[in-house]
Write a protein that holds these residues in place. Structure first.
Motif, PDB file in Angstrom:
ATOM      1  N   GLN A  61       0.815  -1.216   0.000  1.00 44.33           N
ATOM      2  CA  GLN A  61       0.000   0.000   0.000  1.00 44.33           C
ATOM      3  C   GLN A  61       0.852   1.269   0.000  1.00 44.33           C
ATOM      4  O   GLN A  61       0.348   2.347  -0.305  1.00 44.33           O
ATOM      5  CB  GLN A  61      -0.953   0.001   1.206  1.00 44.33           C
ATOM      6  CG  GLN A  61      -2.147  -0.945   1.071  1.00 44.33           C
ATOM      7  CD  GLN A  61      -3.118  -0.522  -0.030  1.00 44.33           C
ATOM      8  OE1 GLN A  61      -2.998   0.559  -0.611  1.00 44.33           O
ATOM      9  NE2 GLN A  61      -4.079  -1.394  -0.346  1.00 44.33           N
ATOM     10  N   GLN A  62       2.150   1.157   0.304  1.00 47.36           N
ATOM     11  CA  GLN A  62       2.997   2.349   0.279  1.00 47.36           C
ATOM     12  C   GLN A  62       3.240   2.859  -1.137  1.00 47.36           C
ATOM     13  O   GLN A  62       3.659   4.000  -1.331  1.00 47.36           O
ATOM     14  CB  GLN A  62       4.338   2.064   0.956  1.00 47.36           C
ATOM     15  CG  GLN A  62       5.302   1.204   0.147  1.00 47.36           C
ATOM     16  CD  GLN A  62       6.572   0.844   0.905  1.00 47.36           C
ATOM     17  OE1 GLN A  62       6.530   0.462   2.069  1.00 47.36           O
ATOM     18  NE2 GLN A  62       7.709   0.956   0.241  1.00 47.36           N
ATOM     19  N   TRP A  63       2.948   2.032  -2.150  1.00 51.90           N
ATOM     20  CA  TRP A  63       3.201   2.459  -3.529  1.00 51.90           C
ATOM     21  C   TRP A  63       2.048   2.153  -4.489  1.00 51.90           C
ATOM     22  O   TRP A  63       2.018   2.691  -5.611  1.00 51.90           O
ATOM     23  CB  TRP A  63       4.466   1.792  -4.071  1.00 51.90           C
ATOM     24  CG  TRP A  63       4.483   0.295  -3.937  1.00 51.90           C
ATOM     25  CD1 TRP A  63       5.078  -0.434  -2.961  1.00 51.90           C
ATOM     26  CD2 TRP A  63       3.865  -0.656  -4.830  1.00 51.90           C
ATOM     27  NE1 TRP A  63       4.874  -1.777  -3.169  1.00 51.90           N
ATOM     28  CE2 TRP A  63       4.137  -1.936  -4.313  1.00 51.90           C
ATOM     29  CE3 TRP A  63       3.121  -0.548  -5.994  1.00 51.90           C
ATOM     30  CZ2 TRP A  63       3.678  -3.105  -4.921  1.00 51.90           C
ATOM     31  CZ3 TRP A  63       2.662  -1.708  -6.611  1.00 51.90           C
ATOM     32  CH2 TRP A  63       2.942  -2.968  -6.071  1.00 51.90           C
ATOM     33  N   LEU A  64       1.100   1.291  -4.099  1.00 50.52           N
ATOM     34  CA  LEU A  64       0.041   0.869  -5.027  1.00 50.52           C
ATOM     35  C   LEU A  64      -0.694   2.056  -5.643  1.00 50.52           C
ATOM     36  O   LEU A  64      -0.910   2.117  -6.862  1.00 50.52           O
ATOM     37  CB  LEU A  64      -0.962  -0.030  -4.301  1.00 50.52           C
ATOM     38  CG  LEU A  64      -0.695  -1.527  -4.321  1.00 50.52           C
ATOM     39  CD1 LEU A  64      -1.631  -2.239  -3.362  1.00 50.52           C
ATOM     40  CD2 LEU A  64      -0.839  -2.070  -5.741  1.00 50.52           C
ATOM     41  N   TRP A  65      -1.087   2.993  -4.805  1.00 57.70           N
ATOM     42  CA  TRP A  65      -1.855   4.140  -5.300  1.00 57.70           C
ATOM     43  C   TRP A  65      -1.049   4.979  -6.277  1.00 57.70           C
ATOM     44  O   TRP A  65      -1.595   5.575  -7.205  1.00 57.70           O
ATOM     45  CB  TRP A  65      -2.299   5.011  -4.117  1.00 57.70           C
ATOM     46  CG  TRP A  65      -1.139   5.554  -3.335  1.00 57.70           C
ATOM     47  CD1 TRP A  65      -0.491   4.970  -2.289  1.00 57.70           C
ATOM     48  CD2 TRP A  65      -0.452   6.798  -3.566  1.00 57.70           C
ATOM     49  NE1 TRP A  65       0.553   5.749  -1.846  1.00 57.70           N
ATOM     50  CE2 TRP A  65       0.597   6.882  -2.611  1.00 57.70           C
ATOM     51  CE3 TRP A  65      -0.632   7.843  -4.477  1.00 57.70           C
ATOM     52  CZ2 TRP A  65       1.464   7.970  -2.543  1.00 57.70           C
ATOM     53  CZ3 TRP A  65       0.233   8.928  -4.412  1.00 57.70           C
ATOM     54  CH2 TRP A  65       1.270   8.989  -3.455  1.00 57.70           C
ATOM     55  N   ALA A  66       0.278   5.032  -6.067  1.00 60.95           N
ATOM     56  CA  ALA A  66       1.131   5.866  -6.919  1.00 60.95           C
ATOM     57  C   ALA A  66       1.429   5.199  -8.253  1.00 60.95           C
ATOM     58  O   ALA A  66       1.927   5.861  -9.167  1.00 60.95           O
ATOM     59  CB  ALA A  66       2.442   6.179  -6.200  1.00 60.95           C
TER      60      ALA A  66
END
Length: 415
Positions: A61-66
């Motif tokens: 989740q630390q990068w999925l949105w990005a």
């Protein structure tokens, strides 16, 4: 071409998947290990966003949105919590994000370091490893949001291992004839070194150069001469053994790139050749493999107790469908050679199949992948043509790597 629509699903083992990775042999996929997941891009037919196999949703989740956008990130969280699978109408961002583009370029760079089909026979030059290593270090720093601790350590190692290559890259920038991408890479390297606490004379020269303006545009520059290259790559002629027998049969063997690390053998389809001789009742086979034009590179399948420097290739020889025998090969100049006696009847012409492998690395023979290897060669040639053309864009996945630009400049001189 619009980016593909990812479907979010949950596998039986609990991993969450976004889309499905492309099929085909390993050398047709660019793979990137990131925090909590593995991302995969098809090399031969890029379709936008990568497929993902997520084994730790919390980390991811630390990068999925990005990379995929907020709706896909929320769908991953929901599916991991037991909600129904998200269907294909989930839409990624209309344009790939900066992180997605940098990740695609980093994955392709790692693919090139392992699978680039360098071949003297096919006229495909090797990529300059130091230029590639420094760009990978820069991209690793640019993608640090994606990475876990092992990935960050790898970035530091890439930077430290290839610092000597900063000098030619600085000279390239100072010529005023360098692509815009080079300035970006050098600034990322400076920033990465500062973040990691890496210092030294080479980095001091880099910082001084970045404070100055580039040289006058169009300053003549022999790009190929900037790097230390292996220039005397000539095919050795003849055999390692004097031949006094008659030839029974000869042919070309299978050159499966998956069965040895890069650098050991020329990537051409016909780099493996063999000849069966007879003298009296005796029969023997001699195998020749054109050696690679770069230093061998270790791989993940190598046993921990052995080193690349003291390992030799072997030929796997099938005769008339019987279980294979291995013929040790020794490197002589630019050819690997080996010889072994054959147990065949004097009145027959044997049916022979030969492949080449590195014992201790070999994952075993796969399916016939010749068409895929030809497609990879075509990709390399196309990218080299594009790298030779004037280019000053910022495209991440499709734009040439610095090492490709250097290789394209060396084509006429070395081939």
């Amino acid at each position: 071409m619009p980016a593909r629509r990812p479907a979010v699903t949950r596998a039986e083992d609990g991993t969450v998947q976004i889309a499905e990775p492309s099929s085909g042999p390993a050398f047709t996929r660019a793979v990137l290990d990131v925090a909590g997941a593995v991302l995969t891009w098809p090399v031969l037919d890029p379709t936008g966003l990568p497929a993902a196999e997520i084994h730790d949703v919390g980390q991811a989740q630390q990068w999925l949105w990005a990379v995929y956008g907020e709706r896909t990130a929320a769908a991953v969280d929901a599916v991991a919590s037991g909600a129904p699978e998200a269907a294909a109408e989930l839409m990624p961002p209309e344009q790939p994000t900066a992180l997605a583009e940098s990740a695609a370029r980093l994955a392709f760079g790692h693919w090139a370091a392992r699978w680039w089909p360098a071949s003297h026979l096919d006229g495909i030059p090797a990529l300059e490893p130091a230029a590639l290593g420094l760009e990978l270090a820069a991209l690793t720093h640019e993608c640090q949001q994606l990475l876990d601790e092992p990935g960050e350590v790898e970035g530091r190692e890439l930077l430290e291992d290839h610092l000597p290559a900063l000098a030619p890259l600085i000279r390239w920038r100072q010529s005023g004839a360098s692509p815009h991408r080079l300035d970006r890479v050098l600034r990322l390297i400076d920033d990465a070194a500062d973040s990691l606490g890496v210092d030294g004379e080479a980095l001091g020269r880099l910082r001084s150069a970045l404070e100055q303006d580039d040289g006058p545009a169009g300053t003549p520059l022999d790009l190929a001469d900037l790097f230390v290259r292996q220039r005397e790559f000539a095919l050795a002629a003849g055999s390692a053994h004097p031949v006094t027998g008659r030839v029974i049969t000869r042919g070309a063997g299978t050159n499966d790139w998956c069965r040895y690390p890069p650098g050991f053998a020329d990537a051409a389809e016909d780099a493996v050749s063999w000849t069966v001789y007879a003298r009296g009742a005796g029969r023997w086979i001699e195998v020749e493999v054109v050696a690679g034009g770069t230093a061998p590179v270790s791989g993940a399948h190598l046993s921990a107790e052995v080193s690349v420097e003291r390992m030799n290739l072997a030929a796997e020889v099938h005769v008339d469908g019987r279980p294979p025998s291995r013929v040790p090969l020794a490197r002589r100049d630019d050819v690997w050679t080996g010889r072994a006696d054959l147990d065949i009847r004097a009145s027959t012409t044997p049916r022979v199949e030969v492949g080449v492998l590195l014992p201790g690395f070999d994952p075993g023979p796969g399916a016939e992948d010749r068409a895929a290897r030809e497609a990879v060669r075509a990709l390399a040639r196309r990218r080299l043509r594009e790298a030779a053309a004037p280019y000053d864009g910022e495209a991440a996945q499709s734009g040439p790597l610095l090492a490709e630009i250097v290789a394209a400049a060396a084509v006429e001189e070395d081939f």
